[in-house]
Design a protein around this motif. Sequence first.
Motif, short mmCIF file in Angstrom:
data_model
loop_
_atom_site.label_atom_id
_atom_site.label_comp_id
_atom_site.label_asym_id
_atom_site.label_seq_id
_atom_site.Cartn_x
_atom_site.Cartn_y
_atom_site.Cartn_z
N CYS A 20 40.21 64.82 35.30
CA CYS A 20 39.88 63.89 36.38
C CYS A 20 41.10 63.07 36.80
N CYS A 21 41.94 62.73 35.82
CA CYS A 21 43.15 61.96 36.12
C CYS A 21 44.15 62.79 36.94
N THR A 22 44.33 64.07 36.56
CA THR A 22 45.24 64.90 37.34
C THR A 22 44.69 65.12 38.75
N ALA A 82 48.08 56.42 29.51
CA ALA A 82 47.53 55.19 30.10
C ALA A 82 48.59 54.43 30.88
N SER A 83 49.80 54.36 30.35
CA SER A 83 50.88 53.65 31.04
C SER A 83 51.22 54.33 32.36
N SER A 84 51.20 55.65 32.37
CA SER A 84 51.48 56.38 33.60
C SER A 84 50.46 56.04 34.68
N LEU A 85 49.20 55.94 34.29
CA LEU A 85 48.15 55.60 35.26
C LEU A 85 48.30 54.18 35.79
N VAL A 86 48.68 53.25 34.93
CA VAL A 86 48.86 51.86 35.36
C VAL A 86 50.03 51.74 36.33
N VAL A 87 51.14 52.40 36.00
CA VAL A 87 52.30 52.36 36.91
C VAL A 87 51.97 53.04 38.23
N PHE A 88 51.24 54.13 38.15
CA PHE A 88 50.79 54.82 39.37
C PHE A 88 49.96 53.88 40.24
N SER A 89 49.04 53.16 39.64
CA SER A 89 48.22 52.21 40.38
C SER A 89 49.07 51.14 41.04
N GLY A 90 50.09 50.66 40.32
CA GLY A 90 50.99 49.67 40.91
C GLY A 90 51.71 50.20 42.13
N GLY A 91 52.14 51.46 42.05
CA GLY A 91 52.80 52.07 43.20
C GLY A 91 51.88 52.17 44.40
N MET A 92 50.63 52.51 44.16
CA MET A 92 49.66 52.58 45.25
C MET A 92 49.41 51.20 45.86
N LEU A 93 49.33 50.16 45.02
CA LEU A 93 49.10 48.81 45.52
C LEU A 93 50.24 48.33 46.41
N VAL A 94 51.47 48.56 45.96
CA VAL A 94 52.62 48.17 46.78
C VAL A 94 52.60 48.92 48.11
N SER A 95 52.17 50.17 48.09
CA SER A 95 52.12 50.97 49.31
C SER A 95 51.18 50.36 50.35
N VAL A 96 50.05 49.85 49.90
CA VAL A 96 49.09 49.33 50.88
C VAL A 96 49.41 47.90 51.30
N LEU A 97 50.21 47.18 50.51
CA LEU A 97 50.50 45.78 50.83
C LEU A 97 51.74 45.60 51.69
N THR A 98 52.55 46.63 51.81
CA THR A 98 53.81 46.48 52.54
C THR A 98 53.68 46.90 54.00
N ASP A 99 54.50 46.27 54.83
CA ASP A 99 54.65 46.67 56.22
C ASP A 99 56.03 47.25 56.48
N ASP A 100 56.80 47.42 55.41
CA ASP A 100 58.15 47.98 55.49
C ASP A 100 58.11 49.43 55.04
N PHE A 101 58.53 50.33 55.90
CA PHE A 101 58.44 51.75 55.59
C PHE A 101 59.25 52.11 54.36
N TRP A 102 60.42 51.49 54.18
CA TRP A 102 61.27 51.86 53.05
C TRP A 102 60.73 51.32 51.73
N THR A 115 53.27 59.95 37.92
CA THR A 115 52.46 61.18 37.98
C THR A 115 53.08 62.30 37.16
N SER A 116 54.40 62.45 37.27
CA SER A 116 55.07 63.50 36.50
C SER A 116 54.94 63.25 35.01
N GLY A 117 54.95 61.97 34.61
CA GLY A 117 54.77 61.65 33.20
C GLY A 117 53.41 62.07 32.69
N PHE A 118 52.39 61.83 33.50
CA PHE A 118 51.03 62.23 33.09
C PHE A 118 50.91 63.74 33.04
N TRP A 119 51.41 64.43 34.05
CA TRP A 119 51.32 65.89 34.08
C TRP A 119 52.06 66.51 32.90
#
Length: 410
Positions: A20-22, A82-102, A115-119
Amino acid sequence: MTSDQRAAERVPAAVYIMACCTFLMSTSEFIIAGLLPDLAADFGISEARAGLTVTVFAFGMIGGAPLMALLTARVQRKVTLASSLVVFSGGMLVSVLTDDFWVLIAARCVASVATSGFWTVGGLVAADLAGPARRAGAIAIVQGGGMMANVVGVPLGSFAGQMFGWRTAFWALAALAVVAAAVVVTTVPRDRHERPRLSLRQEVSGVRSLRLWLVLATCVAVAGGTLSVFAFASPMLTGVAGLDASLVPVALGVFGVGATVGQITGGRLGNARPHRTAAIAMVATAVVTGSLLAFCGHSWAAVALLGLLGFTGMAAFPVLVSLSMHHGSEAPLLAAALPIAFVNVGITAGSFLAGVALESQLAARGPLVVGLAASLLALIPFAALLIMNARHRPDTRMVDATHTPGTIAS
């Protein structure tokens, strides 16, 4: 059969949790395929530039897979997961909160490394939990979660993004990743035995096989050809095939179904004839891509051929991963991680070139031209491998039963 024997035959529940995580993390990689127009409009950029969000995710997984394999070799694997999933979640959160493309690009890169760490670790954990008798099946379940992302996750995510905005889809991924991390902590047991100390020198020296690098080069071209077409399918389907934007998620789902069936079929047929299966799949991919280029102006033909491309393109991957592990057997950690890395080399290069082609005079047909060229290039290193094997036939036998073509280890 006694109840104890039936219990021994069952795959541990933790393996399905990791599947389910993958599924979740793989959805995040290609969900952009159905949201390119929305994301581009939100940031005021071209669709080709928006495609960099796919490219950078793949780029992060290139270095992330082997790096995470080595860095986490002595860490409790459930902690890594578990750490990979938490970091992944953080990346997703930053993605939705930013208005800067870079900033979005940087956040996607961080999420991709996680993601690569989990895989990389997930398949190894599944194999350890299931034991030798059920190892192949357990790994296939974990990796199958990634394939199901193309069938269910990407189309549903694309639909939700079109209905409520692409940021809503990313919010959902971030929240689900936190829940998944908590479930992993409670369900995945601690490592059952002390792992042998990693020898970096042995791992590095073990990947010097020319056959291994020919297989990895083939992985690059196959992934670049198939998945770059998939990443830029939306402009082709709406701009050339004339498909309504609301039906794009359905078309992506057709690709996902084809990819899932293709992987299963390729793995089964490749058990007896791995080289022939891979060769036929790659030739068929070139033919299908050429046909898609020729008939992409017809909506339902384009959708059908996109599904067929998923089937032929993904059928080769189980065999290629198996061959990679076989020829890199002296470096088990890197042999398990390198196919992931090199597939993403192909995705990175292919999606970049497809983006360039999209802005050229070829327009929406450009990614198809890139895909066709890459699928033809894949035949060159694989032909070289076949020639080497023909000269050294005793070295071509797949002697390890745990490395069957139906298994994809991470």
